[in-house]
Design a protein around this motif. Structure first.
Motif, PDB file in Angstrom:
ATOM      1  N   SER A 252      -2.978  13.211  -4.029  1.00 37.33           N
ATOM      2  CA  SER A 252      -2.884  13.155  -2.574  1.00 37.33           C
ATOM      3  C   SER A 252      -1.574  13.788  -2.102  1.00 37.33           C
ATOM      4  CB  SER A 252      -2.973  11.695  -2.100  1.00 37.33           C
ATOM      5  OG  SER A 252      -1.860  10.963  -2.585  1.00 37.33           O
ATOM      6  N   TRP A 253      -1.547  14.100  -0.776  1.00 39.62           N
ATOM      7  CA  TRP A 253      -0.325  14.679  -0.207  1.00 39.62           C
ATOM      8  C   TRP A 253       0.811  13.666  -0.180  1.00 39.62           C
ATOM      9  CZ3 TRP A 253      -0.168  19.676   0.094  1.00 39.62           C
ATOM     10  CH2 TRP A 253      -1.368  20.401   0.257  1.00 39.62           C
ATOM     11  N   GLY A 254       0.454  12.381  -0.117  1.00 36.00           N
ATOM     12  CA  GLY A 254       1.517  11.382  -0.114  1.00 36.00           C
ATOM     13  C   GLY A 254       2.292  11.359  -1.423  1.00 36.00           C
ATOM     14  N   PHE A 255       1.592  11.522  -2.519  1.00 34.53           N
ATOM     15  CA  PHE A 255       2.291  11.540  -3.807  1.00 34.53           C
ATOM     16  C   PHE A 255       3.150  12.789  -3.927  1.00 34.53           C
ATOM     17  CE2 PHE A 255       2.395  12.664  -8.340  1.00 34.53           C
ATOM     18  CZ  PHE A 255       3.041  11.545  -8.836  1.00 34.53           C
ATOM     19  N   LEU A 256       2.622  13.942  -3.436  1.00 37.29           N
ATOM     20  CA  LEU A 256       3.438  15.151  -3.475  1.00 37.29           C
ATOM     21  C   LEU A 256       4.689  14.993  -2.625  1.00 37.29           C
ATOM     22  CD1 LEU A 256       0.649  17.892  -3.299  1.00 37.29           C
ATOM     23  CD2 LEU A 256       1.997  17.190  -5.281  1.00 37.29           C
ATOM     24  N   ALA A 257       4.557  14.264  -1.520  1.00 34.84           N
ATOM     25  CA  ALA A 257       5.733  14.031  -0.674  1.00 34.84           C
ATOM     26  C   ALA A 257       6.766  13.179  -1.399  1.00 34.84           C
ATOM     27  CB  ALA A 257       5.290  13.355   0.630  1.00 34.84           C
ATOM     28  N   GLU A 258       6.307  12.186  -2.182  1.00 35.86           N
ATOM     29  CA  GLU A 258       7.253  11.371  -2.961  1.00 35.86           C
ATOM     30  C   GLU A 258       7.969  12.212  -4.002  1.00 35.86           C
ATOM     31  OE1 GLU A 258       5.169   8.133  -4.663  1.00 35.86           O
ATOM     32  OE2 GLU A 258       4.958   7.019  -2.775  1.00 35.86           O
ATOM     33  N   LEU A 259       7.245  13.141  -4.619  1.00 39.30           N
ATOM     34  CA  LEU A 259       7.892  14.011  -5.609  1.00 39.30           C
ATOM     35  C   LEU A 259       8.921  14.924  -4.957  1.00 39.30           C
ATOM     36  CD1 LEU A 259       4.908  15.051  -7.948  1.00 39.30           C
ATOM     37  CD2 LEU A 259       6.765  13.475  -8.459  1.00 39.30           C
ATOM     38  N   ARG A 260       8.594  15.456  -3.785  1.00 41.60           N
ATOM     39  CA  ARG A 260       9.545  16.343  -3.103  1.00 41.60           C
ATOM     40  C   ARG A 260      10.797  15.587  -2.669  1.00 41.60           C
ATOM     41  NH1 ARG A 260       5.260  19.580   0.810  1.00 41.60           N
ATOM     42  NH2 ARG A 260       4.244  20.786  -0.872  1.00 41.60           N
ATOM     43  N   ALA A 261      10.619  14.301  -2.387  1.00 43.86           N
ATOM     44  CA  ALA A 261      11.774  13.524  -1.929  1.00 43.86           C
ATOM     45  C   ALA A 261      12.759  13.219  -3.040  1.00 43.86           C
ATOM     46  CB  ALA A 261      11.303  12.209  -1.291  1.00 43.86           C
ATOM     47  N   LEU A 262      12.379  13.436  -4.283  1.00 43.38           N
ATOM     48  CA  LEU A 262      13.277  13.159  -5.401  1.00 43.38           C
ATOM     49  C   LEU A 262      14.329  14.233  -5.494  1.00 43.38           C
ATOM     50  CD1 LEU A 262      10.733  12.083  -8.179  1.00 43.38           C
ATOM     51  CD2 LEU A 262      12.224  10.604  -6.828  1.00 43.38           C
TER      52      LEU A 262
END
Length: 827
Positions: A252-262
């Motif tokens: 999902s896009w939410g998981f990709l957003a969590e990865l980008r926030a790292l």
């Protein structure tokens, strides 16, 4: 007339003398009875008042009060002992310290209970650990409560004893008043009454500190109940959240957003688990770890020394090729009960050490290299998660790792389960366990993909731990088997001939029991790992209490397990008794082998009977119902079990009377054989054609049996020899006697004899009668005698006749009623 009067006077005199003798005898008996009554009255203590007005008592003799002063001295001694007993019972410093420590531990536990929440991925595992700690604290609280209850019961018993003393001295006071006793006796009674009152006051004072501790312990119990309720609430909340999505989907896009926030700083932000690990290494745990390291080194050095002495084949085994890994695994498994309440980081590190040690032992335990590679790969996947957990890897990255590791490990274990198909025996469980572990890892990957983060982490770690738990069980069981064989092969077992001759059997029996225990403990720990129970002990109590109740019979799994253990123990004890008699008692004491075998068999039957009674008690059988069972059994014996009971009783008779023993050569009917074993139902014979003949014991008791070796092993045999008419009878008898005496296997006492048997149609028959020293040589001696007799008779020119028939041919004569002219006959 004077003569008559004299006779009457003599008769009256005799009558008076007889009456006088009876009177004297009655007086003596009365005096003896009175003396006995007085003695009994002095010996007995004063009777308790009955509540009715007592008659005016006559003055009691002073001798009756003589027992008062010794009893007063005894009371003083009892009072001194009471002071010491009360001081011991009221010394509650250790119990108070234990209650304080228990309260502090419960307070710390209550604080830790509030830390994990339903959103944490590790919450369920932490809650399981906390529940285990609460169970350990509950056990400690019950121990303190039992100690307090025991002290209170002892105080209660002391109070009852001194109340009895109080009633007894009240009676003495009444007796002293009625007897108008001297002043010393009255003073002694008053002193005793005062001493008893003081003792009762001291006993009453001893209740206060114990009751105060019980009150404090009740508060601890309330705190424990509150912690228990909180743990139950949190556990229910966490379990309900297992199937709730706590994170976005991996795709999902939410998981990709969590990865980008790292960012890079998040990767090294901190390691909270390392701090918890440092706090977990308290001085007691550090001491236990130091002891483990020392034991592992000692065991490794011992295994290394054994490796130098072992054969090249044994050196290739994992336990000897990797001594340090084997020693580490054994020590970790042995000390695992001490870490049931350890924090999660410390437990995780110990798991990593155990898995690393087992992976180094795999090449020596598994034959196929592909099995080693698959299990090593799964172990590496789990070991990689340990530093990630300790260093606090960010949640998105850890989710990716759980997904990849679960998918890879599940596929690898599924391949292993497929390759293990077709196994037989207990090995059929291996593919099932591999398939179950593969299903768990694949489920973890699917849950992580779906966003069920808590469920994924829990199932991943539980599946991996379960897989390696049973791998540990196999490795430890194998190490135990090899260690037992090494121990039995050492000089420690040479002190007993029975142990030395049954080394392999003893090692195998103990190894089987140890393997069952190891696999059972692994299963209980697996149940705890999945969160089904708080601890292995809790799992054991819950599983063994399962069962059914029917009438007065309560059948539980624990009783069935105890019954199985009892039967196995009786089986091993029966074998041990037989081996002890055969290898130790019979050779060393010079006992007859038949007596030794009979005694061993009877002792085995006694063990079986005792085990049967104990088994019925374990199952909760009411022996009062055996009257009905005995009646039904009697009817059954009367109708259908006569032969079985007859054989059983006959077997007991054979063992007691010993008309037949093991090793005897007997003949039953037309069957010959050597007795191999005497059983309760039948006796086994080894016939001369090497077949085993099973004879019911009743036939050996009720029918004729020829025992050739009952008293000795000698046996008589007779060889028939025939010579032609005209032979020198005396010379033939001397020749036959010489041949019989030449054989060393023939006994000289009694000596061989030659008997002239009969005159036959064409021969003179002689019989050579000899006694063979050992019945086992009977057939060979008989054959050798015939051979030598034939040779000597041939050399002496004695003719051995053979049947001869003369055939006379008569020509055909004319038949009756035949006409020669017609060439035919008439009827």
């Amino acid at each position: 007339m004077n003569e008559i009067r004299g006779k009457d006077a003599e008769r009256k005199r005799r009558r008076r003398a007889r009456v006088g003798r009876w009177a004297v005898l009655a007086l003596v008996l009365a005096l003896a009875t009175a003396a006995a009554a007085v003695r009994d009255a002095r010996a007995q203590p004063p009777s308790a008042p009955t509540g009715q007005p007592a008659p005016a008592a006559s003055p009691v003799p002073t001798e009756r009060l003589a027992d008062l002063f010794p009893q007063a001295a005894e009371l003083s001694r009892l009072a001194s002992d009471l002071d010491l007993a009360i001081a011991t019972l009221t010394a509650t410093a250790d119990l108070g310290a234990g209650i304080d420590r228990l309260g502090a531990q419960l307070g710390e536990l209550q604080r830790r209970v509030r830390e994990p929440g339903p959103g944490d991925a590790d919450a369920l595992e932490q809650l399981n650990d906390l529940r285990g700690e609460r169970g350990a604290l509950e056990t400690r609280r019950k121990e303190i409560g039992a100690a307090l209850a025991a002290r209170l019961e002892r105080l209660e018993a002391l109070r009852d004893e001194w109340r009895e003393q109080q009633q007894r001295w009240k009676q003495w006071e009444r007796v002293a008043g009625e007897a108008d006793a001297p002043g010393e006796a009255r003073e002694a009674v008053r002193g005793a009454r005062a001493r008893i009152a003081q003792s009762l006051e001291r006993i009453a004072g001893g209740y206060y500190p114990l009751i105060a501790l019980q009150t404090r312990l009740a508060g601890i119990e309330e705190l424990e109940a509150a912690v228990h309720r909180e743990l139950d609430r949190l556990t229910a909340a966490v379990r309900s959240s297992l199937f709730q999505a706590s994170s976005p989907l991996l795709v999902s896009w939410g998981f990709l957003a969590e990865l980008r926030a790292l960012d890079a700083s998040a990767l090294v932000a901190g390691a909270p688990a390392i701090g918890e690990l440092r706090e977990a290494l308290t001085p007691p745990r550090a001491l236990v770890l130091g002891v483990q390291v020392l034991l592992a080194l000692v065991l490794a050095l011992n295994l290394r020394r054994r490796r130098r002495q072992a054969s090249p084949t044994a050196r290739a085994e994992g336990s000897l090729r990797r001594p340090l890994s084997a020693a580490t695994l054994l020590v970790l498994v042995a000390f695992s009960p001490l870490y049931q309440t350890a924090p999660a980081p410390l437990t995780l590190v110990l798991w990593a050490l155990a898995i690393a040690s087992s992976m180094r032992l795999l090449p020596g335990q598994l034959r196929a290299a592909w099995q080693v590679r698959i299990l090593a790969g799964v172990g590496v996947l789990f070991l990689a998660s340990v530093p990630m957990r300790l260093l606090g890897l960010p949640r998105p990255l850890f989710r990716l790792y759980v997904f990849a590791a679960g998918l890879a490990g599940g596929v690898a274990l599924a391949m292993l389960a497929r390759r293990l198909r077709g196994a037989t025996g207990w090995r059929r469980l291996r593919p099932l366990l591999a398939a179950a572990a593969a299903s768990g890892l694949l489920l973890a990957a699917a849950a992580e993909l779906s966003g069920l983060d808590i469920l994924a982490v829990h199932v991943f770690e539980a599946s991996a731990k379960t897989c390696f738990l049973f791998l540990f069980a196999r490795l430890v069981s194998g190490l135990l088997h090899r260690g037992l064989h090494l121990l039995m092969a050492s000089r420690l077992t040479e002190w007993s001939a029975a142990v030395a001759s049954h080394r392999a059997v003893i090692a195998e029996s103990i190894g089987v029991v140890g393997g069952v225990v190891v696999y059972g403990v692994a299963g209980l720990v697996a149940l705890q790992t999945w969160g089904l129970f708080d601890s292995p002990w809790h799992a054991w109590r819950s599983l063994t209490s399962m069962g059914i109740s029917a009438g007065g019979l309560e059948l539980t799994t624990g009783r069935l397990f105890a019954l199985a253990a009892l039967l196995h123990a009786v089986r091993l004890a029966s074998r041990a008794v037989h081996a002890l008699f055969v290898d130790e008692i019979i050779p060393k004491r010079g006992i007859d082998p038949g007596v030794g075998h009979s005694a061993a068999r009877l002792l085995q039957y006694c063990l079986i009977a005792a085990a049967s009674v104990l088994a019925l008690q374990i199952l909760g059988t009411d022996f009062r119902g055996f009257a009905l069972v005995g009646g039904a059994l009697g009817v059954g014996i009367g109708f259908g079990l006569q032969n079985i009971v007859n054989n059983f009783v006959s077997g007991l008779i054979l063992l007691v009377e010993r008309p037949i023993e093991v090793g005897d050569v007997i003949r039953v009917g037309d069957q010959w054989g050597t007795v191999q074993s005497l059983g309760l139902r039948a006796t086994v014979l080894m016939t001369f054609d090497r077949s085993e003949l099973i004879v019911p014991n009743s036939e050996l008791i009720s029918g004729p049996v020829v025992n050739w070796t009952l008293t000795d092993r000698t046996a008589r045999l007779a060889v028939m020899v025939s010579v032609a008419y005209g032979s020198d009878v005396a010379a033939v008898m001397r020749l036959l006697l010489e041949v019989a005496r030449d054989d060393v296997r023939v006994a000289t006492d009694p000596e061989p004899t030659i008997v002239f048997k009969d005159f036959r149609e064409s021969s003179l028959d002689f019989e050579v009668r000899v006694v063979v020293r050992d019945i086992d040589d009977r057939l060979s001696v008989e054959s050798d005698l015939r051979c030598r007799l034939y040779e000597r008779l041939q050399a002496a020119g004695v003719v051995i006749p053979f049947p001869r028939r003369d055939i006379r041919i008569v020509e055909d004569a004319p038949r009756p009623h035949q006409d020669p002219d017609r060439g035919g006959g008439r009827p």
